[in-house]
Design an enzyme around this catalytic site. Structure first.
Site, PDB file in Angstrom:
ATOM      1  N   GLY A   1       0.817  -1.209   0.000  1.00  0.00           N
ATOM      2  CA  GLY A   1       0.000   0.000   0.000  1.00  0.00           C
ATOM      3  C   GLY A   1       0.853   1.262   0.000  1.00  0.00           C
ATOM      4  O   GLY A   1       0.455   2.291  -0.561  1.00  0.00           O
ATOM      5  N   SER A   2       2.006   1.178   0.634  1.00  0.00           N
ATOM      6  CA  SER A   2       2.880   2.354   0.669  1.00  0.00           C
ATOM      7  C   SER A   2       3.265   2.739  -0.757  1.00  0.00           C
ATOM      8  O   SER A   2       3.185   3.903  -1.143  1.00  0.00           O
ATOM      9  CB  SER A   2       4.146   2.064   1.481  1.00  0.00           C
ATOM     10  OG  SER A   2       3.808   1.743   2.802  1.00  0.00           O
TER      11      SER A   2
ATOM     12  N   THR B   1      -5.311   3.422   9.735  1.00  0.00           N
ATOM     13  CA  THR B   1      -4.438   2.347  10.192  1.00  0.00           C
ATOM     14  C   THR B   1      -4.542   2.105  11.702  1.00  0.00           C
ATOM     15  O   THR B   1      -4.372   0.982  12.152  1.00  0.00           O
ATOM     16  CB  THR B   1      -2.987   2.683   9.818  1.00  0.00           C
ATOM     17  OG1 THR B   1      -2.981   3.194   8.494  1.00  0.00           O
ATOM     18  CG2 THR B   1      -2.091   1.476   9.892  1.00  0.00           C
TER      19      THR B   1
ATOM     20  N   ASP C   1      -5.151  -2.715  -0.673  1.00  0.00           N
ATOM     21  CA  ASP C   1      -4.186  -3.785  -0.406  1.00  0.00           C
ATOM     22  C   ASP C   1      -4.836  -5.163  -0.381  1.00  0.00           C
ATOM     23  O   ASP C   1      -5.522  -5.500   0.585  1.00  0.00           O
ATOM     24  CB  ASP C   1      -3.536  -3.576   0.973  1.00  0.00           C
ATOM     25  CG  ASP C   1      -2.326  -2.674   0.937  1.00  0.00           C
ATOM     26  OD1 ASP C   1      -2.004  -2.153  -0.147  1.00  0.00           O
ATOM     27  OD2 ASP C   1      -1.691  -2.505   1.994  1.00  0.00           O
ATOM     28  N   PRO C   2      -4.575  -5.992  -1.389  1.00  0.00           N
ATOM     29  CA  PRO C   2      -5.023  -7.386  -1.263  1.00  0.00           C
ATOM     30  C   PRO C   2      -4.424  -8.079  -0.025  1.00  0.00           C
ATOM     31  O   PRO C   2      -5.066  -8.941   0.562  1.00  0.00           O
ATOM     32  CB  PRO C   2      -4.531  -8.029  -2.566  1.00  0.00           C
ATOM     33  CG  PRO C   2      -4.489  -6.902  -3.547  1.00  0.00           C
ATOM     34  CD  PRO C   2      -4.060  -5.710  -2.730  1.00  0.00           C
ATOM     35  N   HIS C   3      -3.216  -7.669   0.392  1.00  0.00           N
ATOM     36  CA  HIS C   3      -2.634  -8.372   1.552  1.00  0.00           C
ATOM     37  C   HIS C   3      -3.187  -7.878   2.893  1.00  0.00           C
ATOM     38  O   HIS C   3      -2.740  -8.325   3.940  1.00  0.00           O
ATOM     39  CB  HIS C   3      -1.102  -8.391   1.523  1.00  0.00           C
ATOM     40  CG  HIS C   3      -0.424  -7.076   1.667  1.00  0.00           C
ATOM     41  ND1 HIS C   3       0.830  -6.834   1.149  1.00  0.00           N
ATOM     42  CD2 HIS C   3      -0.776  -5.916   2.257  1.00  0.00           C
ATOM     43  CE1 HIS C   3       1.201  -5.604   1.437  1.00  0.00           C
ATOM     44  NE2 HIS C   3       0.239  -5.019   2.106  1.00  0.00           N
TER      45      HIS C   3
ATOM     46  N   TYR D   1       0.623   4.258 -26.801  1.00  0.00           N
ATOM     47  CA  TYR D   1       0.256   4.239 -28.220  1.00  0.00           C
ATOM     48  C   TYR D   1       1.347   3.600 -29.076  1.00  0.00           C
ATOM     49  O   TYR D   1       1.076   3.006 -30.102  1.00  0.00           O
ATOM     50  CB  TYR D   1      -0.090   5.653 -28.720  1.00  0.00           C
ATOM     51  CG  TYR D   1       1.097   6.583 -28.857  1.00  0.00           C
ATOM     52  CD1 TYR D   1       1.768   6.684 -30.087  1.00  0.00           C
ATOM     53  CD2 TYR D   1       1.543   7.354 -27.793  1.00  0.00           C
ATOM     54  CE1 TYR D   1       2.859   7.537 -30.216  1.00  0.00           C
ATOM     55  CE2 TYR D   1       2.630   8.191 -27.919  1.00  0.00           C
ATOM     56  CZ  TYR D   1       3.292   8.295 -29.124  1.00  0.00           C
ATOM     57  OH  TYR D   1       4.356   9.106 -29.259  1.00  0.00           O
TER      58      TYR D   1
ATOM     59  N   SER E   1      11.024  -5.467 -11.429  1.00  0.00           N
ATOM     60  CA  SER E   1      10.671  -6.886 -11.313  1.00  0.00           C
ATOM     61  C   SER E   1       9.672  -7.125 -10.192  1.00  0.00           C
ATOM     62  O   SER E   1       9.776  -6.550  -9.117  1.00  0.00           O
ATOM     63  CB  SER E   1      11.931  -7.707 -11.029  1.00  0.00           C
ATOM     64  OG  SER E   1      12.794  -7.625 -12.133  1.00  0.00           O
TER      65      SER E   1
HETATM   66  C1  PLP Z   1      -1.470  -0.332   5.751  1.00  0.00           C
HETATM   67  C2  PLP Z   1      -1.778   0.973   5.203  1.00  0.00           C
HETATM   68  C3  PLP Z   1      -0.959   1.565   4.228  1.00  0.00           C
HETATM   69  C4  PLP Z   1       0.344   0.972   3.781  1.00  0.00           C
HETATM   70  O1  PLP Z   1       0.214  -0.284   3.289  1.00  0.00           O
HETATM   71  P1  PLP Z   1       1.449  -1.304   3.315  1.00  0.00           P
HETATM   72  O2  PLP Z   1       0.922  -2.391   2.474  1.00  0.00           O
HETATM   73  O3  PLP Z   1       1.681  -1.682   4.732  1.00  0.00           O
HETATM   74  O4  PLP Z   1       2.604  -0.606   2.720  1.00  0.00           O
HETATM   75  C5  PLP Z   1      -1.348   2.773   3.696  1.00  0.00           C
HETATM   76  N1  PLP Z   1      -2.470   3.371   4.107  1.00  0.00           N
HETATM   77  C6  PLP Z   1      -3.270   2.844   5.045  1.00  0.00           C
HETATM   78  C7  PLP Z   1      -4.511   3.573   5.455  1.00  0.00           C
HETATM   79  C8  PLP Z   1      -2.948   1.629   5.635  1.00  0.00           C
HETATM   80  O5  PLP Z   1      -3.732   1.119   6.596  1.00  0.00           O
END
Ligand code: PLP
Length: 616
Positions: A151-152, A292, A383-385, A414, A434
């Site tokens: 997500g970062s 978070t 984030d899928p994870h 293009y 990669s």
């Molecule tokens: C976890 C989180 C992120 C960052 O995601 P990572 O996968 O840990 O890098 C960004 N924004 C929010 C609101 C989050 O909860």
């Protein structure tokens, strides 16, 4: 009759109850791969022979592999965090999905690299499909999406888009002044994103020259772009992103949150007004769906509305929704055709698809409206994870307009569309190089089983929210515990917007905030890796700190509910909380809840006893 997903079939199980099924498929995938190798060039002779295998050093080499694996396994079993158990209620973790784990494992054997189609034909196409799923999930039918490392990085990419796109009108002025003739710099810096994309499309023939005059090429362009506005509850990746992308951390403007830990809309408005009064543009606004530390859901709808109001004044900002954590929960609101379910049909749809077992008072109107409005953003992190229950490392981003891709790319789309037909060209349009094709395969398999709508992911995430509400209700009812004659009170932070429950303990009669913080900090230590032996913890959790410099007066309410006077807050200026994300799908059955909440209470009481004895 709808064919329901059974959540219990989706995971290995806390005691590996679904071991046989998992093992069968694991072995099957391995055998498929081995047979694939064997049958590919049948005329090629074996290069590893019986004679090789009989040699001493061959056997010694194999033994060293087995030994290393055994040691790895021992280390993993020694102190890994037991995500799979409902005893673990901490970070946004639980068991990962069987389809995703097996998909990852199966695809890993082929070691595809999705940076380039030639090294990943099957998995690149899977990633494209996953990207389309994520677009449907966010209600962006002209969008494009891909899997990022996390997500970062997706947030980095969001700011990257905003920075490059917002600087394009200035570049157009330099390269094709007639296209924007008569426009002031202020107007150029306040152009709506769709208008910029139209102009960009019209100047396609000079796309590279344009890009070489945008913020990508000329650092001085960045200084004009203005403020990047985030709530105080922002993820710290935004600070890193501003640093790395040259926007500068000083140009991040933080907005205080309300008592629900959502960005305060009135204060956001004041901040925007002050910024534009100082003739500084607003580069963009970030709203968070699932903060978070609290799981709070910002008022995306009200921010979208603000964007429209400011548009009337000629002020346009980029809008990014950081739904890294909460994004998959939009599944619950989408019917089988990915249409957002009207509010008055939600309850009956929930019942039809058995989203909740009991009567869960979720979502609030605020949360419903926020999720609905995500489709109006320019880009979204997901984030899928996290709520996708996918193994690491799988973040994701969706952009609302696939034409945006070319504003960050190093090869114009293009060129490839007109020239060689490459069905999937990820490497040119992403921040990374990669990247594992196995990740895309894992997400893809999970999405086949669980489409990101009410028929699929909605059911798993519904169970997680129901579990969180059960935990919240439990803590509300608990109120206090008797710890060897000392009364200890407990208060939840607020009713969760999503599936995170924060709570705080205090000793009855204690008015010292620092002491209260110490109590919670020490309890957390005993329920985590810091106890020295995480696998002996009967309950495992996480914690967070609300510093007054970030949170302002928002935590005062819970501080007072715990009997600590207002005057302590400015003095100590920090609040320590226990933080429990409930991702486990198992806390929906009353008997299971009774068992685990009881276990948790006993473990916490034991920890509180130890801490209080030490504090005395
Ligand atoms: C976890 C989180 C992120 C960052 O995601 P990572 O996968 O840990 O890098 C960004 N924004 C929010 C609101 C989050 O909860």
């Amino acid at each position: 009759m709808t064919n329901h997903i059974n959540n219990k079939a989706l995971f290995l199980g806390i005691n590996a109850e679904n071991r046989d099924f998992f093992q069968e498929n694991l072995v099957q995938l391995f055998n498929d791969h081995a047979n694939w190798r064997k049958n590919l060039y049948p005329e090629d002779k074996d290069l590893v022979t019986a004679q090789d295998r009989a040699s001493e050093c061959f056997q010694a080499t194999e033994k060293s592999i087995s030994d290393a694996l055994k040691e790895m396994s021992t280390r993993l079993q020694g102190s890994s965090t037991p995500w799979q158990s409902p005893r673990y209620l901490g970070h946004m973790n639980a068991e990962t999905l069987t389809p995703a784990l097996l998909g990852y494992f199966g695809a890993m054997l082929y070691n595809a690299n999705n940076v380039a189609y030639e090294s990943s034909a099957p998995t690149s196409l899977m990633e494209v499909e996953v990207g389309q799923d994520l677009c449907k999930l966010m209600g962006m039918d002209k969008g494009w999406g891909h899997i990022s490392a996390d997500g970062s990085l997706a947030n980095f990419e969001g700011l990257w888009y905003a920075r490059n796109i917002k600087s394009l009108p200035l570049a157009i002025k330099d390269v094709e002044p007639n296209v924007v003739a008569g426009k002031s710099d202020w107007e150029l810096l306040n152009m709506p994103i769709p208008t910029i994309m139209d102009l960009f499309e019209q100047t396609q023939s000079r796309i590279d020259v344009l890009k070489n005059n945008s913020a990508r090429a000329l650092a001085k362009e960045i200084t004009h772009l203005g403020k990047w506005i985030v709530p105080e509850t922002k993820h710290y990746s935004w600070v890193k992103a501003a640093d790395v992308l040259g926007v500068g951390t000083n140009d991040i403007l933080e907005i205080p949150v309300d008592d629900h830990f959502r960005m305060d809309i009135a204060k956001l408005k004041v901040a925007i007004d002050q910024t534009i009064a100082a003739k500084i543009p607003v580069l963009g606004v970030v709203c968070v769906v699932g903060t978070t530390e609290e799981g709070a859901v910002d008022h995306v709808d009200q921010i979208v509305q603000l964007r429209e109001e400011y548009a009337k004044q000629g002020v346009h900002f980029y809008l990014h929704v950081d739904a890294a954590y909460g994004g998959y929960a939009r599944s619950i609101f989408l019917d089988e055709n990915y249409q957002f379910i009207p509010k008055d049909e939600l309850k009956s749809k929930f019942a039809e698809h058995k989203i909740f077992k009991s009567d869960v008072n979720w979502p609030s109107d605020d949360v419903y409206n926020a999720f609905k409005a995500i489709s109006y953003a320019d880009s979204v992190t997901i984030d899928p994870h996290k709520m996708g229950y996918i193994p690491y490392s799988a973040g994701g981003i969706v952009i609302a307009d696939s034409r945006m891709k070319d504003t960050i790319s190093y090869f114009a789309a293009y060129v490839f569309e007109k020239g060689v037909k490459v069905p999937a060209l990820l490497g040119s349009f992403i921040m990374e190089g990669s990247k594992a094709g196995a990740t895309a395969a894992g997400v893809w398999v999970a999405h086949q089983v669980l489409p990101p709508n009410i028929t699929g992911y909605g059911k798993v995430i519904g169970a997680s929210i129901e579990g969180a509400y059960n935990l919240y209700d439990h803590i509300v009812k608990l109120k206090s515990m008797d710890i060897n004659g000392t009364k200890v009170n407990v208060q939840p932070l607020c009713q969760p917007d999503f599936n995170m429950v924060d709570f705080v303990f205090n000793i009855e009669g204690n008015t010292d905030l620092a002491l209260m913080n110490k109590l919670n900090e020490e309890v957390y230590n005993l329920c985590s890796i810091f106890s020295g032996h995480i696998l002996q913890c009967k309950f495992v959790t996480s914690h967070t700190d609300f510093a007054r410099s970030d949170y302002g007066e928002a935590p005062l309410d819970i501080v007072k509910r715990l009997g600590v006077p207002d005057s302590e807050w400015p003095k100590v200026a920090n609040l320590t909380l226990i933080r429990s994300c409930v991702l486990t799908p198992y806390l929906t059955d009353p008997a299971v809840c009774d068992y685990y909440f009881n276990t948790m209470d006993n473990a916490l009481a034991d920890c509180l006893g130890q801490v209080i004895a030490k504090l005395k």
